[in-house]
Write an enzyme that holds these catalytic residues in place. Structure first.
Site, mmCIF file in Angstrom:
data_model
loop_
_atom_site.group_PDB
_atom_site.id
_atom_site.type_symbol
_atom_site.label_atom_id
_atom_site.label_comp_id
_atom_site.label_asym_id
_atom_site.label_seq_id
_atom_site.Cartn_x
_atom_site.Cartn_y
_atom_site.Cartn_z
ATOM 1 N N GLU A 124 2.932 1.339 -10.865
ATOM 2 C CA GLU A 124 3.537 0.118 -10.356
ATOM 3 C C GLU A 124 2.824 -1.113 -10.915
ATOM 4 O O GLU A 124 3.458 -2.083 -11.335
ATOM 5 C CB GLU A 124 3.454 0.129 -8.823
ATOM 6 C CG GLU A 124 4.085 -1.064 -8.144
ATOM 7 C CD GLU A 124 3.956 -0.985 -6.620
ATOM 8 O OE1 GLU A 124 4.444 -1.926 -5.960
ATOM 9 O OE2 GLU A 124 3.373 -0.003 -6.093
ATOM 10 N N TRP B 49 16.152 -1.826 -4.813
ATOM 11 C CA TRP B 49 15.633 -3.190 -4.786
ATOM 12 C C TRP B 49 16.318 -4.030 -5.862
ATOM 13 O O TRP B 49 16.599 -3.546 -6.958
ATOM 14 C CB TRP B 49 14.122 -3.208 -5.004
ATOM 15 C CG TRP B 49 13.338 -3.254 -3.729
ATOM 16 C CD1 TRP B 49 12.747 -4.354 -3.161
ATOM 17 C CD2 TRP B 49 13.072 -2.168 -2.823
ATOM 18 N NE1 TRP B 49 12.136 -4.020 -1.983
ATOM 19 C CE2 TRP B 49 12.308 -2.689 -1.750
ATOM 20 C CE3 TRP B 49 13.402 -0.816 -2.824
ATOM 21 C CZ2 TRP B 49 11.876 -1.902 -0.686
ATOM 22 C CZ3 TRP B 49 12.975 -0.027 -1.773
ATOM 23 C CH2 TRP B 49 12.222 -0.566 -0.713
ATOM 24 N N SER B 50 16.542 -5.287 -5.550
ATOM 25 C CA SER B 50 17.379 -6.153 -6.362
ATOM 26 C C SER B 50 16.840 -6.398 -7.771
ATOM 27 O O SER B 50 17.472 -6.021 -8.761
ATOM 28 C CB SER B 50 17.580 -7.496 -5.646
ATOM 29 O OG SER B 50 18.254 -8.417 -6.449
ATOM 30 N N TRP B 51 15.669 -7.043 -7.885
ATOM 31 C CA TRP B 51 15.261 -7.344 -9.257
ATOM 32 C C TRP B 51 14.709 -6.125 -9.954
ATOM 33 O O TRP B 51 14.714 -6.059 -11.183
ATOM 34 C CB TRP B 51 14.384 -8.581 -9.342
ATOM 35 C CG TRP B 51 12.939 -8.548 -8.941
ATOM 36 C CD1 TRP B 51 12.340 -7.811 -7.972
ATOM 37 C CD2 TRP B 51 11.918 -9.375 -9.518
ATOM 38 N NE1 TRP B 51 11.004 -8.128 -7.891
ATOM 39 C CE2 TRP B 51 10.711 -9.076 -8.826
ATOM 40 C CE3 TRP B 51 11.886 -10.329 -10.526
ATOM 41 C CZ2 TRP B 51 9.500 -9.710 -9.136
ATOM 42 C CZ3 TRP B 51 10.687 -10.951 -10.824
ATOM 43 C CH2 TRP B 51 9.513 -10.638 -10.141
ATOM 44 N N ASP B 52 14.291 -5.110 -9.196
ATOM 45 C CA ASP B 52 13.951 -3.826 -9.830
ATOM 46 C C ASP B 52 15.155 -3.290 -10.595
ATOM 47 O O ASP B 52 15.027 -2.846 -11.741
ATOM 48 C CB ASP B 52 13.532 -2.802 -8.771
ATOM 49 C CG ASP B 52 12.209 -3.137 -8.115
ATOM 50 O OD1 ASP B 52 11.225 -2.441 -8.382
ATOM 51 O OD2 ASP B 52 12.168 -4.104 -7.328
ATOM 52 N N TYR C 276 -2.719 -6.279 -4.378
ATOM 53 C CA TYR C 276 -1.315 -6.547 -4.681
ATOM 54 C C TYR C 276 -1.040 -8.023 -4.999
ATOM 55 O O TYR C 276 -1.172 -8.892 -4.135
ATOM 56 C CB TYR C 276 -0.557 -6.129 -3.420
ATOM 57 C CG TYR C 276 0.922 -5.888 -3.486
ATOM 58 C CD1 TYR C 276 1.482 -4.918 -4.302
ATOM 59 C CD2 TYR C 276 1.766 -6.606 -2.640
ATOM 60 C CE1 TYR C 276 2.842 -4.672 -4.282
ATOM 61 C CE2 TYR C 276 3.126 -6.368 -2.618
ATOM 62 C CZ TYR C 276 3.657 -5.405 -3.438
ATOM 63 O OH TYR C 276 5.002 -5.170 -3.410
ATOM 64 N N TRP C 277 -0.674 -8.304 -6.261
ATOM 65 C CA TRP C 277 -0.273 -9.631 -6.753
ATOM 66 C C TRP C 277 -1.386 -10.671 -6.729
ATOM 67 O O TRP C 277 -1.139 -11.832 -7.037
ATOM 68 C CB TRP C 277 0.940 -10.168 -5.988
ATOM 69 C CG TRP C 277 2.205 -9.393 -6.222
ATOM 70 C CD1 TRP C 277 2.905 -8.669 -5.299
ATOM 71 C CD2 TRP C 277 2.922 -9.263 -7.451
ATOM 72 N NE1 TRP C 277 4.016 -8.102 -5.878
ATOM 73 C CE2 TRP C 277 4.048 -8.447 -7.205
ATOM 74 C CE3 TRP C 277 2.724 -9.756 -8.746
ATOM 75 C CZ2 TRP C 277 4.977 -8.107 -8.200
ATOM 76 C CZ3 TRP C 277 3.645 -9.425 -9.735
ATOM 77 C CH2 TRP C 277 4.750 -8.606 -9.463
ATOM 78 N N ASP D 52 5.020 -10.928 -3.841
ATOM 79 C CA ASP D 52 4.935 -11.015 -2.382
ATOM 80 C C ASP D 52 3.642 -11.625 -1.862
ATOM 81 O O ASP D 52 3.646 -12.448 -0.953
ATOM 82 C CB ASP D 52 5.069 -9.620 -1.757
ATOM 83 C CG ASP D 52 6.309 -8.881 -2.217
ATOM 84 O OD1 ASP D 52 7.079 -9.438 -3.014
ATOM 85 O OD2 ASP D 52 6.493 -7.745 -1.765
ATOM 86 N N TYR E 36 8.946 3.264 -2.231
ATOM 87 C CA TYR E 36 10.171 2.448 -2.302
ATOM 88 C C TYR E 36 11.408 3.343 -2.485
ATOM 89 O O TYR E 36 11.941 3.456 -3.590
ATOM 90 C CB TYR E 36 10.072 1.453 -3.459
ATOM 91 C CG TYR E 36 8.826 0.602 -3.433
ATOM 92 C CD1 TYR E 36 8.719 -0.484 -2.565
ATOM 93 C CD2 TYR E 36 7.749 0.877 -4.283
ATOM 94 C CE1 TYR E 36 7.577 -1.280 -2.549
ATOM 95 C CE2 TYR E 36 6.606 0.088 -4.269
ATOM 96 C CZ TYR E 36 6.528 -0.988 -3.403
ATOM 97 O OH TYR E 36 5.400 -1.771 -3.388
ATOM 98 N N ARG F 101 -3.623 -3.792 -0.474
ATOM 99 C CA ARG F 101 -2.336 -4.250 0.045
ATOM 100 C C ARG F 101 -2.498 -5.523 0.885
ATOM 101 O O ARG F 101 -3.607 -5.919 1.221
ATOM 102 C CB ARG F 101 -1.705 -3.142 0.910
ATOM 103 C CG ARG F 101 -1.532 -1.806 0.208
ATOM 104 C CD ARG F 101 -0.520 -1.862 -0.896
ATOM 105 N NE ARG F 101 0.816 -2.194 -0.386
ATOM 106 C CZ ARG F 101 1.900 -2.313 -1.140
ATOM 107 N NH1 ARG F 101 1.828 -2.143 -2.436
ATOM 108 N NH2 ARG F 101 3.069 -2.617 -0.592
#
Length: 446
Positions: free
Chosen positions: A418, A47-50, A374-375, A183, A43, A218
């Protein structure tokens, strides 16, 4: 940490000073001319919320960087008030990140900033981050920065309220899974299944995520093909939010996004009081968001909040950590708080005074729980931080303390990754991750 080790309930004292040094060193290494990249590997942009979470960490050690972080992000705010989820670094070569600016084409849209950005947004945690950054370092420079940011934060909320209330029910609609921040959550499987896409299109692109992480961890190529189809639909409509209900392929009201939207109004009320503005309208809007969230997204049959797919007007069945996020709203009715606390304590999520395993992002008892992908199971510090804040807001200090210890022990065992394996605590995804380091500093300061 050895394979199979449990990261919480450590056998000896944790080196808190060493963890603090690690966090500061991680942030310093990721600092990039006025903002912090999430990681130097996967990355490389902003990034916005980061940046919102990262500002909280900087406030503990270099407050001036907290304000630079937020200021640089809002410099990329569009004329309509949206804060893009990616601000691209022009110094990087074309192809350094996928999907890059050549896919988004923000320069073709009227009212966009001079720098290239994406056209999507992320959860509006920025007002809360700005308020907390000021509380961590309440000096005149911080107050001046807060005063400068306030109009931009208000414009961000206005954009969401006026342009993204697709159903007209007082809630914000996300138009892409990336906007949720989670995501690849199982929460999006049902609405994503209706998006027409062919995984073969990915042969024309080079995915950078699978170059830095195991492909088995991923999103799949089919997931990515759908992501790109949704981006193309929004981009080709000029990123305009009018008529979304008539044909946009993904329209979902997300509990976490709307909880952040309501929490932002509470934060703006406090910022307004600090800076000499009127807080009354913010308080009214915060109450309205909470009421709408309870009315639209609470499922009494499961005792948790769930996303609503506006294409079908049905709640999504997957029980994910998104459902716990409304705890951050101070006005959440007591019976809903009790239900969410019971959900957090359940075997699905396992939050307790003493936790044997970290908080997962998905029901760990579900048959499709994936601890590595991921998530879809792994533990993330930003989600734990939000849930912990909600538990403190509603008077559950012992559960909050257990969650705090669990998160600190994750980093003590595996470093500033992460995300983390939800059983063993092993580090996953990018190493030296920005918001993990920043939120660790915030947890240590408590």
């Amino acid at each position: 940490m050895t394979a199979g080790a449990v990261p919480t309930r450590t056998s000896g004292p944790t080196d808190l000073a060493g963890l603090r040094r690690l966090a500061v060193a991680t942030l310093d290494a990721n600092w990039e001319h006025g903002h912090t990249v999430p990681s130097r590997t996967l990355y490389p942009h902003q990034w916005s919320w980061d940046s919102a979470f990262i500002a909280l960490g900087w406030a503990h050690v270099r407050p001036e960087r907290a304000w630079q972080e937020l200021t640089s992000l809002f410099r990329a705010q569009w004329a309509d008030g949206r804060v893009p989820h990616i601000v691209f670094n022009p110094a990087l070569r074309v192809g350094a990140y996928f999907p890059g600016p050549e896919l988004w084409r923000s320069a073709d849209v009227e009212g966009t900033p001079t720098m290239d950005t994406s056209g999507l947004v992320q959860p509006p945690v920025h007002a809360l981050a700005a308020l907390l950054a000021y509380r961590r370092a309440p000096d005149p420079a911080g107050l001046a920065a807060l005063r400068r940011l306030y109009p931009a934060l208000v414009a961000q909320q206005r954009y969401l309220a006026e342009r993204r209330d697709v159903a007209g029910d007082g809630l914000v609609c996300v138009v892409h899974p990336w906007e949720s921040g989670l995501d690849n959550s199982p929460a999006w499987d049902e609405p994503m299944a209706a998006v027409d896409a062919d995984p073969a299109v990915m042969r024309a692109y080079r995915r950078h995520d699978t170059a830095h992480a195991d492909a088995a961890h991923r999103p799949t190529d089919l997931d990515y093909a759908r992501y790109l189809a949704i981006v193309a639909a929004y981009r080709d409509h000029g990123y305009a939010d009018r008529d979304l209900a008539d044909g946009h392929p993904f329209l979902v009201e997300c509990p976490l996004f709307n909880a952040a939207f309501g929490a932002a109004e509470h934060a703006l009320a406090e910022i307004a009081a600090l800076t000499g503005a009127d807080p009354a309208a913010h308080r009214v809007r915060a109450d309205r968001v909470t009421e709408a969230l309870v009315r639209r997204l609470y499922d009494p049959s499961t005792g948790t909040f769930q996303p609503r797919d506006l294409r079908t007007d049905r709640l999504v069945g997957a029980r994910t950590v998104l459902g716990l996020a409304p705890l951050i709203l101070p006005g959440l009715p007591a019976r809903h708080v009790d239900a969410l606390v019971a959900e957090a304590r359940s075997p699905r999520f396992g939050v307790a005074r003493w936790m044997d395993r970290p908080l997962p992002t998905y029901d760990r008892t579900a048959p499709d729980f994936e601890p590595l992908r991921y998530w879809r199971g792994p533990s993330w510090l930003n989600i734990g931080w939000l849930v912990r804040r909600g538990l403190l807001t509603h008077g559950r200090p012992e559960m909050a303390a257990g969650l705090r210890r669990s998160m600190i022990d994750l980093v003590a065992g595996a470093g500033c990754h992460e995300y983390f394996h939800p059983d063993t605590g092993a580090g996953l995804g990018s190493p030296a991750f920005g918001w993990t380091a920043a939120l660790l500093l915030d947890l240590l300061a408590d």
